[in-house]
Design a protein around this motif. Structure first.
Motif, short mmCIF file in Angstrom:
data_model
loop_
_atom_site.label_atom_id
_atom_site.label_comp_id
_atom_site.label_asym_id
_atom_site.label_seq_id
_atom_site.Cartn_x
_atom_site.Cartn_y
_atom_site.Cartn_z
N THR A 168 0.57 -1.32 -0.27
CA THR A 168 0.06 0.02 0.13
C THR A 168 0.90 1.28 -0.14
N GLN A 175 -3.45 9.87 -0.31
CA GLN A 175 -4.48 10.56 0.81
C GLN A 175 -3.87 12.10 0.96
N HIS A 214 -7.55 8.77 -2.08
CA HIS A 214 -8.06 8.00 -0.73
C HIS A 214 -8.36 8.98 0.31
N ASP A 215 -9.37 8.84 1.04
CA ASP A 215 -9.94 9.62 2.02
C ASP A 215 -9.17 9.05 3.53
N GLY A 216 -8.59 7.93 3.41
CA GLY A 216 -8.18 7.24 4.75
C GLY A 216 -8.90 6.11 5.03
N LYS A 217 -9.97 5.96 4.27
CA LYS A 217 -10.80 4.62 4.64
C LYS A 217 -11.41 4.17 3.40
N GLN A 218 -11.50 4.95 2.32
CA GLN A 218 -11.96 4.13 0.96
C GLN A 218 -11.48 5.03 -0.26
N GLU A 222 -14.99 4.72 -4.74
CA GLU A 222 -16.24 4.16 -4.07
C GLU A 222 -17.17 5.04 -3.63
N LYS A 223 -16.85 6.28 -3.84
CA LYS A 223 -17.89 7.50 -3.58
C LYS A 223 -18.40 7.97 -4.56
N LYS A 426 -13.06 -4.72 -4.26
CA LYS A 426 -13.95 -5.75 -3.16
C LYS A 426 -13.61 -7.30 -3.57
#
Length: 473
Positions: A168, A175, A214-218, A222-223, A426
């Motif tokens: 990663t 981010q 990336h927002d730190g979670k996804q 994904e949004k 996923k």
């Protein structure tokens, strides 16, 4: 008297030397200062251009209507100069763009917003156009142009390195870019219930893999579903239902002996997967020619052209960039002559592209692909993804584009790509034990397709390369 006259001349000469010394000293000081501050001087004195003082004044005064008009005109000129074409279109104001987005939201049941990102020497400028709302402006002083483009380079380098597909390592830069480009607008996007983003961005950002921010979670994908556009005034905003479109699918697993190109062993599977789901025609290898493509278009109106072949966006003029056919290359400069806008082509897909990331001309070629080809939208990859990875994403994309209950509204192109990318993230699209697993079941892979180091395709290397260019609808 003679002595006094001589003394006066000496004194005068000394004063002259001192003045000359002071002059040279001040000149040297000014030269050193101006060299060190050259970017700032250029920004403060240049009247035009998005990095100039006029744009600074417009943004400082909050005159976003005029600022948007200037941005659209400036970037229109960039693409006209690069392609040597007259793309002049009707001027679009912030208000007219907002109304158009509102109209499309009603038609498509997807609520879009437009983000302008303008890298400037001193800071990043963001302007957000929402449906039926006033425009929003945010300045990001921490994202100075040099620093911003450095992080973009790091981000792209980490994602595109196949050695790092089990890590990663991309997250830190992913981010940081999210914090600079998306986070300042996030509250406004949520309030307006936005689910589709159009990115209209400046030099250095046109080939960024935006889906992988990336927002730190996804991931951003994904949004939101998303597309990149050269300018709103250069984007076809007419909406059409694609469900009953015919597809002309063409490509090459091997190329003519006169062409020095690597084989693409997954292409037969890619074309057959499309042919199973969509009405149309499919041609491979020797039948994959420009003449045949144009001949087929004369016989049948195709909404989608899918080309499974090598394509390169290179530095320099559009003559350097091309799409490889069986035995010849279609230059980017020649695409407009094919008149794919008559009848209108809804979607052009290039499934095995490669782009010279970070190069201004290559950026313009990639981001202007839909514009130059005459297609309403284009789907292409920023870097060459593995043969099997491309097959997986393309198969899932066409399945998503087709899947829809009769009573449901058709899925827009950008959303179909988003769903395919989420399926990869996923683990719903995987390659395991010689089988391609997608939302429609399993497909055996021929031995000629190289095995992947990883059994899943969740790393952005496999899915973030694919980008919707032009209209997301």
């Amino acid at each position: 008297m003679h002595y006094q006259s001589q003394q006066h001349r000496q004194k005068h000469a000394t004063h002259k030397k001192i003045k000359r010394a002071i002059f040279y000293c001040l000149t040297t000081i000014f030269f050193c200062w101006s060299t060190a501050n050259l970017p700032t001087i250029a920004q403060n004195t240049a009247p035009g251009g998005l990095n100039g003082q006029e744009m600074r004044n417009l943004l400082d005064r909050g005159n976003l209507t005029e600022a948007v008009t200037r941005i659209e005109k400036d970037w229109e000129e960039d693409y006209q100069k690069y392609f040597e074409q007259d793309f002049t279109a009707r001027e679009k104001t912030a208000q007219s763009i907002s109304k158009t987005l509102s109209r499309l939201a009603v038609k498509t049941k997807k609520k879009p917003a437009l983000i302008y990102a303008i890298p400037r020497t001193d800071q990043l400028e963001l302007i957000l156009i929402l449906p039926d709302r006033p425009p929003v402006h945010r300045s990001i002083p921490s994202a100075k142009q040099e620093k911003l483009l450095q992080v973009v380079q790091e981000f792209t380098s980490e994602i595109t390195n196949p050695v790092k597909i089990n890590t990663t390592s991309y997250l830190e830069s992913a981010q940081q870019l999210y914090q600079w480009i998306i986070a300042p607008l996030e509250a406004d996007l949520k309030i307006a219930k936005i689910d589709t983003l159009l990115f209209c961005v400046g030099e250095g950002l046109r080939t960024i893999p935006i889906a992988a921010m990336h927002d730190g979670k996804q991931f951003l994908i994904e949004k939101y579903s998303m597309a990149r556009i050269p300018a709103f005034k250069l984007t076809d905003i007419n909406y059409a239902d694609l469900r009953n479109s015919h597809v002309l699918a063409m490509g090459a697993a091997i190329f003519s002996e006169t062409v020095n190109k690597e084989p693409l062993p997954a292409v037969p599977l890619e074309l057959s997967a499309i042919a199973r789901q969509w009405a149309g025609q499919s041609f491979i290898n020797e039948d994959f020619t420009i003449v045949n493509l144009q001949s087929q278009r004369l016989q049948q109106r195709y909404g989608i052209i899918h080309l499974a072949t090598h394509a390169e966006f290179r530095p320099g003029t559009p003559d350097n960039s091309y799409i490889q056919f069986w035995d010849t290359q279609l230059r980017l400069s020649q695409m407009r002559d094919l008149k794919w806008n008559n009848p209108p082509l809804e979607l052009l897909v290039l499934s095995a592209c490669r782009t010279a990331l970070g190069d201004k001309e290559a950026e313009l070629g990639f981001a202007g692909l839909a514009l130059q080809s005459g297609a309403k939208s284009a789907l292409a990859s920023l870097w060459y993804v593995s043969d099997a990875g491309t097959l997986a994403l393309m198969t899932e994309f066409y399945q998503q584009l087709k899947v829809s209950k009769p009573q449901d509204p058709p899925i827009i192109k950008a959303e179909a790509l988003r769903q395919a990318q989420i399926a990869a993230i996923k683990g719903k699209v995987t390659i395991e034990n010689g089988q391609l697993r997608s939302s429609r079941g399993e497909t055996p892979l021929p031995p000629s397709i190289p095995k992947l180091d990883s059994k899943d395709l969740s790393h952005p290397y496999y899915w973030a390369a694919f980008s919707m260019i032009g209209s997301p609808w």
